[in-house]
Scaffold this motif. Structure first.
Motif, PDB file in Angstrom:
ATOM      1  N   UNK A  76     -20.993  -8.750  -1.824  1.00 26.83           N
ATOM      2  CA  UNK A  76     -21.715  -8.823  -0.432  1.00 26.83           C
ATOM      3  C   UNK A  76     -22.341  -7.624  -0.459  1.00 26.83           C
ATOM      4  N   UNK A  77     -21.810  -6.505  -0.309  1.00 25.04           N
ATOM      5  CA  UNK A  77     -22.289  -5.242  -0.161  1.00 25.04           C
ATOM      6  C   UNK A  77     -23.634  -5.016  -0.959  1.00 25.04           C
ATOM      7  N   UNK A  78     -23.636  -5.358  -2.240  1.00 26.98           N
ATOM      8  CA  UNK A  78     -24.836  -5.305  -2.973  1.00 26.98           C
ATOM      9  C   UNK A  78     -26.028  -6.223  -2.409  1.00 26.98           C
ATOM     10  N   UNK A  82     -29.513  -5.164  -0.491  1.00 27.95           N
ATOM     11  CA  UNK A  82     -30.868  -5.682  -1.111  1.00 27.95           C
ATOM     12  C   UNK A  82     -31.659  -6.804  -0.311  1.00 27.95           C
ATOM     13  N   UNK A  83     -31.005  -7.221   0.946  1.00 24.96           N
ATOM     14  CA  UNK A  83     -31.375  -7.804   1.662  1.00 24.96           C
ATOM     15  C   UNK A  83     -31.795  -9.309   1.038  1.00 24.96           C
ATOM     16  N   UNK A  84     -30.823  -9.732  -0.039  1.00 26.57           N
ATOM     17  CA  UNK A  84     -31.044 -10.863  -0.997  1.00 26.57           C
ATOM     18  C   UNK A  84     -31.576 -12.107  -0.361  1.00 26.57           C
ATOM     19  N   UNK A  85     -31.139 -12.818   0.446  1.00 21.59           N
ATOM     20  CA  UNK A  85     -31.550 -14.059   0.979  1.00 21.59           C
ATOM     21  C   UNK A  85     -33.233 -13.810   1.484  1.00 21.59           C
ATOM     22  N   UNK A  86     -33.377 -12.862   2.095  1.00 21.39           N
ATOM     23  CA  UNK A  86     -34.776 -12.744   2.751  1.00 21.39           C
ATOM     24  C   UNK A  86     -35.641 -12.275   1.751  1.00 21.39           C
ATOM     25  N   UNK A  87     -35.196 -11.153   0.788  1.00 24.54           N
ATOM     26  CA  UNK A  87     -36.208 -10.633  -0.080  1.00 24.54           C
ATOM     27  C   UNK A  87     -36.491 -11.598  -0.958  1.00 24.54           C
ATOM     28  N   UNK A  88     -35.720 -12.459  -1.506  1.00 26.61           N
ATOM     29  CA  UNK A  88     -35.935 -13.299  -2.632  1.00 26.61           C
ATOM     30  C   UNK A  88     -36.278 -14.720  -2.081  1.00 26.61           C
ATOM     31  N   UNK A  89     -36.361 -14.938  -0.611  1.00 23.65           N
ATOM     32  CA  UNK A  89     -36.882 -16.188  -0.068  1.00 23.65           C
ATOM     33  C   UNK A  89     -36.001 -17.338  -0.437  1.00 23.65           C
ATOM     34  N   UNK A  90     -34.692 -17.256  -0.531  1.00 23.86           N
ATOM     35  CA  UNK A  90     -33.810 -18.353  -0.669  1.00 23.86           C
ATOM     36  C   UNK A  90     -33.733 -19.322   0.772  1.00 23.86           C
ATOM     37  N   UNK A  91     -34.329 -20.355   0.226  1.00 20.96           N
ATOM     38  CA  UNK A  91     -34.286 -21.623   1.457  1.00 20.96           C
ATOM     39  C   UNK A  91     -33.025 -22.522   1.381  1.00 20.96           C
ATOM     40  N   UNK A 103     -15.151 -20.490  -0.286  1.00 16.98           N
ATOM     41  CA  UNK A 103     -14.963 -18.900  -0.085  1.00 16.98           C
ATOM     42  C   UNK A 103     -16.020 -18.003  -0.409  1.00 16.98           C
ATOM     43  N   UNK A 104     -16.473 -18.051  -1.634  1.00 11.82           N
ATOM     44  CA  UNK A 104     -17.385 -17.350  -2.365  1.00 11.82           C
ATOM     45  C   UNK A 104     -18.594 -17.235  -1.616  1.00 11.82           C
ATOM     46  N   UNK A 105     -19.239 -18.528  -1.327  1.00 13.26           N
ATOM     47  CA  UNK A 105     -20.428 -18.888  -0.553  1.00 13.26           C
ATOM     48  C   UNK A 105     -20.438 -18.169   0.913  1.00 13.26           C
ATOM     49  N   UNK A 106     -19.477 -18.369   1.435  1.00 13.76           N
ATOM     50  CA  UNK A 106     -19.044 -17.509   2.846  1.00 13.76           C
ATOM     51  C   UNK A 106     -19.160 -16.237   2.590  1.00 13.76           C
ATOM     52  N   UNK A 107     -18.336 -15.767   1.842  1.00 12.19           N
ATOM     53  CA  UNK A 107     -17.990 -14.357   1.621  1.00 12.19           C
ATOM     54  C   UNK A 107     -19.203 -13.606   1.359  1.00 12.19           C
ATOM     55  N   UNK A 108     -19.748 -14.022   0.054  1.00 10.22           N
ATOM     56  CA  UNK A 108     -21.072 -13.255  -0.277  1.00 10.22           C
ATOM     57  C   UNK A 108     -22.387 -13.678   0.566  1.00 10.22           C
TER      58      UNK A 108
END
Length: 252
Positions: A76-78, A82-91, A103-108
């Motif tokens: 999650x820290x990584x 990297x602002x992962x969801x926004x940077x990679x435009x995950x929709x 648990x992994x989806x919610x936590x990460x």
């Protein structure tokens, strides 16, 4: 199953769940077998964990272990950095209904169904067909059932309107879908190109490096971040398989 005529290329991020209690128990079984092979008795902790494997339902839908919680926090820290969801435009985020994947989806990623929007994400979906291989599906006569689920999922990916999707799922499912002989590590994040219209077509320009099997059976740890898979002939609908983030190593 009919193949859609429309060619739709998508970017998919495959994420294996964090270490589960099942993973921990299986790890203890392996430790115990190694110890017995050296003519020594397993530790009390490993012996207790092996005994817990007799509770089959607990393995099928096990929770994340303490080590898994640490892996989630580390990744999650990584991803936040990297602002992962926004940077990679995950929709779209889709995850298995099993507890360890939720648990992994919610936590990460900070989202879990039935939430509908988190940051750049428009939808969060829980998909029953994404569950790990069941004990029944390990039996050869029922392997077609598992293969059918994999094919359903690929068709489902094609049919979604989003072209950048994160998938939180399971090692055996991903391994079978991509035709690999190794599993992704816990919390590893892999980036792939997906084009369902290429399903069933012949691979073109296959290099000798792709044809040759690896000299040794690889593991997820053999691939560095940013390194692309080149030693496998992948199903035509999948390409550009690249590890982008490595989950925290489990100390043995």
């Amino acid at each position: 199953m009919s193949v859609p005529e429309e060619s739709v290329e998508k970017t998919i991020y495959l994420i294996r769940h964090a270490e589960s209690e099942e993973n921990r128990r299986i790890g203890s079984l392996k430790n115990s077998l190694r110890t017995l092979g050296r003519f020594r008795l397993p530790s009390l902790q490993d012996a207790k964990a092996v005994g817990e494997l007799l509770n089959i339902p607990a393995q099928i839908d096990s929770i994340v272990s303490d080590i898994g919680k640490d892996q989630i926090s580390d990744m999650k820290a990584k991803l936040d950095a990297a602002n992962f969801l926004e940077t990679f435009n995950v929709k779209l985020v889709v995850h298995s209904p099993l507890i360890r994947a939720r648990e992994t989806s919610e936590g990460m990623l900070g989202c879990v169904a039935p939430e509908t929007k988190v940051g750049a994400v428009n939808r969060v979906v829980e998909l029953a067909e994404l569950i790990e291989m069941t004990p029944k599906e390990w039996i050869p006569m029922y392997r077609g059932q598992f293969k059918g689920r994999v094919e359903f999922f690929e068709k489902w990916l094609h049919d979604q309107p989003e072209d950048t999707i994160a998938v939180v799922g399971h090692s055996e499912f991903f391994k079978a879908m991509l035709g690999l002989d190794f599993k992704f590590g816990n919390c590893d994040v892999w980036k792939l190109t997906f084009n369902y219209s290429k399903k069933g077509q012949e691979m073109e320009d296959t290099t000798s490096e792709q044809i040759c099997a690896p000299k040794k059976k690889p593991s997820s740890a053999d691939f560095k971040e940013g390194e692309q898979l080149t030693t496998y002939i992948l199903p035509p609908q999948w390409s550009n398989v690249t590890k982008i983030y490595t989950g925290k190593k489990v100390e043995s």
